[in-house]
Design an enzyme around this catalytic site. Sequence first.
Site, PDB file in Angstrom:
ATOM      1  N   ASP A  12       3.950   6.142  -2.989  1.00 59.78           N
ATOM      2  CA  ASP A  12       2.800   6.763  -3.617  1.00 59.78           C
ATOM      3  C   ASP A  12       1.875   7.246  -2.493  1.00 59.78           C
ATOM      4  O   ASP A  12       2.014   6.798  -1.344  1.00 59.78           O
ATOM      5  CB  ASP A  12       2.103   5.722  -4.496  1.00 59.78           C
ATOM      6  CG  ASP A  12       0.750   6.186  -4.975  1.00 59.78           C
ATOM      7  OD1 ASP A  12       0.681   7.228  -5.651  1.00 59.78           O
ATOM      8  OD2 ASP A  12      -0.253   5.516  -4.645  1.00 59.78           O
ATOM      9  N   ASP A  47      -2.136   8.280  -2.832  1.00 63.97           N
ATOM     10  CA  ASP A  47      -3.502   7.760  -2.884  1.00 63.97           C
ATOM     11  C   ASP A  47      -3.507   6.248  -3.081  1.00 63.97           C
ATOM     12  O   ASP A  47      -2.916   5.729  -4.028  1.00 63.97           O
ATOM     13  CB  ASP A  47      -4.284   8.428  -4.024  1.00 63.97           C
ATOM     14  CG  ASP A  47      -4.570   9.887  -3.744  1.00 63.97           C
ATOM     15  OD1 ASP A  47      -5.159  10.180  -2.689  1.00 63.97           O
ATOM     16  OD2 ASP A  47      -4.201  10.742  -4.579  1.00 63.97           O
ATOM     17  N   ASP A  80       0.421   1.273  -5.211  1.00 64.95           N
ATOM     18  CA  ASP A  80      -0.735   0.388  -5.358  1.00 64.95           C
ATOM     19  C   ASP A  80      -1.195   0.222  -6.797  1.00 64.95           C
ATOM     20  O   ASP A  80      -2.211  -0.434  -7.038  1.00 64.95           O
ATOM     21  CB  ASP A  80      -1.910   0.924  -4.526  1.00 64.95           C
ATOM     22  CG  ASP A  80      -2.465   2.228  -5.091  1.00 64.95           C
ATOM     23  OD1 ASP A  80      -1.661   3.153  -5.338  1.00 64.95           O
ATOM     24  OD2 ASP A  80      -3.690   2.320  -5.304  1.00 64.95           O
TER      25      ASP A  80
END
Length: 218
Positions: free
Chosen positions: A11, A13, A167
């Site tokens: 991922d 961001d 995250d």
Amino acid sequence: MPQRFDLIVFDWDGTLFDSTALIVRCMQAAATDLGLEPPSRERAAYVIGMGLIEALQYALPGLDRARYPELGQRYRHHYFASAHEVTLFDGVPGLLQDLKARHHWLAVATGKSRRGLDEALAAVQMKSLFDGTRTADETAGKPNPQMLLELMREFGAEPERTLMIGDTTHDLQLARNAGCPAIAVTYGAHEHESLRGFEPLLVAHDVPTLRDWLLTHA
């Protein structure tokens, strides 16, 4: 020791790019521009990783559907005006270079737009390190598995030899939907407890921990 994974998908961001606070701030500013009550930090952070319109619909429910594109425009205005303020988490460039030296394929699967990802990659001069990328506006947004399935097809990687790192619970559900193992990092948008429920291979609280595990077990 034989490598366990051929393809490692990150991922963007909150996993590689330290942008959680900026995204929250821009979402709140966009709401203010339209005369709306801004979402809380927790509600705005929860949607990171989703496609923009889906994220706005969750963060600001009840708005007339015809106004979400306008809200999205205001979000992009604030984000692109401030994107230069954030950068990669400490240790990320070295981590990616180490993985490339081990001949893993590296990819990004993100809820960002193609324009947003391309500008971010250019800003941090990292585009050459990634073998493939997928964004939410050119395929299905998370947790739909399409972007991960497309990357696996592109490189001929089997699900069990593909690792997703993210995250948010959206990242971990994406991996589960695609049949791939995953690693969770807790220094981004979502809390440890919600991530641990997906039973990732590792819950990493910082980049050095993530790097040590990958160089030993991936």
